[in-house]
Every structure is written in structure tokens, then in C-alpha cells.
Design a protein around this motif. Structure first.
Motif, PDB file in Angstrom:
ATOM      1  N   ALA A 136       0.925  -1.253   0.080  1.00 59.62           N
ATOM      2  CA  ALA A 136       0.094   0.027   0.064  1.00 59.62           C
ATOM      3  C   ALA A 136       0.890   1.332   0.108  1.00 59.62           C
ATOM      4  N   PRO A 137       0.645   2.576  -0.585  1.00 58.93           N
ATOM      5  CA  PRO A 137       1.171   3.624  -0.571  1.00 58.93           C
ATOM      6  C   PRO A 137       1.590   3.927   0.991  1.00 58.93           C
ATOM      7  N   LEU A 138       2.880   4.468   1.241  1.00 60.04           N
ATOM      8  CA  LEU A 138       3.311   4.794   2.413  1.00 60.04           C
ATOM      9  C   LEU A 138       2.289   5.776   3.031  1.00 60.04           C
ATOM     10  N   PRO A 139       2.018   5.622   4.416  1.00 58.43           N
ATOM     11  CA  PRO A 139       1.186   6.633   5.061  1.00 58.43           C
ATOM     12  C   PRO A 139       1.823   7.944   5.115  1.00 58.43           C
ATOM     13  N   ALA A 140       1.042   8.810   5.389  1.00 57.35           N
ATOM     14  CA  ALA A 140       1.683  10.272   5.505  1.00 57.35           C
ATOM     15  C   ALA A 140       1.939  10.414   7.056  1.00 57.35           C
ATOM     16  N   VAL A 141       3.163  10.962   7.417  1.00 57.09           N
ATOM     17  CA  VAL A 141       3.552  11.030   8.723  1.00 57.09           C
ATOM     18  C   VAL A 141       3.514  12.517   9.212  1.00 57.09           C
ATOM     19  N   GLY A 142       2.997  12.727  10.357  1.00 54.46           N
ATOM     20  CA  GLY A 142       2.435  14.206  10.859  1.00 54.46           C
ATOM     21  C   GLY A 142       3.761  14.967  10.829  1.00 54.46           C
ATOM     22  N   GLY A 143       4.936  14.579  11.210  1.00 53.55           N
ATOM     23  CA  GLY A 143       6.192  15.343  11.299  1.00 53.55           C
ATOM     24  C   GLY A 143       6.383  16.024  12.964  1.00 53.55           C
ATOM     25  N   VAL A 144       5.265  15.925  13.511  1.00 59.52           N
ATOM     26  CA  VAL A 144       5.335  16.598  15.061  1.00 59.52           C
ATOM     27  C   VAL A 144       6.291  16.009  15.805  1.00 59.52           C
ATOM     28  N   SER A 145       6.241  14.463  15.981  1.00 61.19           N
ATOM     29  CA  SER A 145       7.256  13.767  16.688  1.00 61.19           C
ATOM     30  C   SER A 145       7.767  12.485  16.118  1.00 61.19           C
ATOM     31  N   VAL A 146       8.847  12.087  16.446  1.00 63.49           N
ATOM     32  CA  VAL A 146       9.529  10.969  15.961  1.00 63.49           C
ATOM     33  C   VAL A 146       8.710   9.600  16.314  1.00 63.49           C
ATOM     34  N   ARG A 147       8.347   9.886  17.692  1.00 63.45           N
ATOM     35  CA  ARG A 147       7.490   8.586  18.278  1.00 63.45           C
ATOM     36  C   ARG A 147       6.303   8.396  17.439  1.00 63.45           C
ATOM     37  N   ASP A 148       5.494   9.429  17.127  1.00 67.21           N
ATOM     38  CA  ASP A 148       4.463   9.001  16.343  1.00 67.21           C
ATOM     39  C   ASP A 148       4.473   8.609  15.129  1.00 67.21           C
ATOM     40  N   ASP A 149       5.490   9.296  14.387  1.00 66.46           N
ATOM     41  CA  ASP A 149       5.870   8.904  12.807  1.00 66.46           C
ATOM     42  C   ASP A 149       6.044   7.490  12.751  1.00 66.46           C
TER      43      ASP A 149
END
Length: 205
Positions: free
Chosen positions: A82-95
Motif C-alpha cells: 500500500a502507499p506509504l502513510p503520511a507522517v505528521g512530522g510532529v514527533s519521531v515517536r508518532d511517525d
């Protein structure tokens, strides 16, 4: 009349002569390839003739798009990712959790797992196939995780002496361990557990 002819020539200039692109035919070819492999046909037994027959197209239609069987199989397997999910860029942990959760979801799909097992079993015989598959499907995922870890090093979320490649291998390797050899221990919080365990060793004190 002359103007119309010139316009038509210009409109078609960007498409290689003799290589018409048919999305419908291409999809049928890829689906036929995946179906045959999923049914247990190894790469060695797979033939362009069999694929063409299943897809309902001529062999020349396949060869217009793929010059050989290995490239076709590699592109077909890549469509399962599947296409890679977009990451928020807010925190390393969340991404990182977002990216690892996507890996877990892909690995949990029965068709994908079956096809990948068969393809991997032919890796030694078909290094070109695996090389292309790594390039089009695996490396983009490695890069996504690598970029997040490197961003964490650059902005101070992770220790400056973090070995980015080892962190990448640890994160993706842990997920691979669970999804391929983890005996069904695929909990909903698995990605979070892996990321938190790794970060507890590389986060700043």
C-alpha cells in the motif's frame, strides 16, 4: 488540415512509438501474475504464455510493457504494498508508530504473505527479481523510517550519537520478527511497543 496533423503529432510526442499504454490491460496482466503465484506457481514455472492466457491478452501486449518475466513479477509484487502513510512530522515517536503499524498491516494480509513467501523462496535463483522488488517496494519504506530517525537526530529528539542505520534495522527487524516468526503475537499496540522499547535506548537522557 495540416495544422490538425501537426497537433496530433505534438500530442503523441510524449508517448514512445509502438508502446500504447492500456491501464485496463496492465491491471489484468498484474492480477493474472499475482493469481498464478498465489495459486502456488513458483517464479520458475511461471511463464509469459500462462500470464497472457489468464489475463486474456496477447504475449506482445505484455512485452510492450515488460521486457522479461522478472520485471513483471517484481512490479506485480510491488502493487501489494500500500502507499506509504503520511507522517505528521510532529514527533519521531508518532511517525515511527505510524510507519511500523503500516508494515504490520501489510504483513497481516494473507494474500500478501503467501505471495511474498513464494517470491522470497526464489530469491537466490532470481536475484534480479529481488533486486527490483527491493528497489520499488522495500527501499522506499526503509527510507521513510530512516528519514524520521535522522530528523530526530537533527532536531535533538534522539541522541546525537544515534546510529541511524542500526536504529532502522532494529525497528524494522523487530516488526519483521513478529510478523513472520512471532507465532501470532500481533497485538494492536505492537508498533507502539516496538517504538517505545527502541526509543528508551536511543532517546536523550
Amino acid at each position: 488540415m495540416t495544422h490538425g496533423t501537426a497537433g496530433q503529432a505534438t500530442a503523441g510526442a510524449g508517448r514512445p512509438a509502438g508502446r500504447p499504454r492500456s491501464e485496463k490491460a496492465e491491471k489484468a496482466i498484474i492480477e493474472a501474475t499475482l493469481d498464478l503465484i498465489a495459486e502456488g506457481m513458483g517464479v520458475a514455472e511461471l511463464s509469459i504464455e500462462a500470464i497472457a492466457s489468464r489475463a486474456g491478452v496477447g504475449k506482445t501486449t505484455i512485452y510492450r510493457r515488460w521486457s522479461n518475466k522478472e520485471d513483471l513479477v517484481a512490479d506485480s509484487l510491488a502493487t501489494l504494498k500500500a502507499p506509504l502513510p503520511a507522517v505528521g512530522g510532529v514527533s519521531v515517536r508518532d511517525d515511527l508508530i505510524t510507519l511500523l503499524a503500516a508494515m504490520q498491516n501489510e504483513a497481516g494480509q494473507e494474500r500478501t504473505r503467501c505471495l511474498m513467501n513464494i517470491a522470497m523462496s526464489d530469491a537466490d535463483r532470481y536475484p534480479r527479481l529481488m533486486g527490483r522488488f527491493v528497489k520499488v517496494a522495500v527501499e522506499p519504506r526503509r527510507k521513510a523510517v530512516r528519514d524520521v530517525v535522522q530528523r530526530g537526530v537533527d532536531n535533538g529528539e534522539l541522541r546525537p550519537d544515534t546510529d541511524v542505520e542500526v536504529a532502522l534495522a532494529t525497528l524494522s527487524g523487530a516488526m519483521l520478527w513478529y510478523t513472520k516468526w512471532g507465532n501470532g503475537e500481533l497485538t494492536d499496540d505492537l508498533a507502539e511497543r516496538i517504538v517505545d522499547q527502541v526509543l528508551s535506548g536511543i532517546a536523550p537522557l
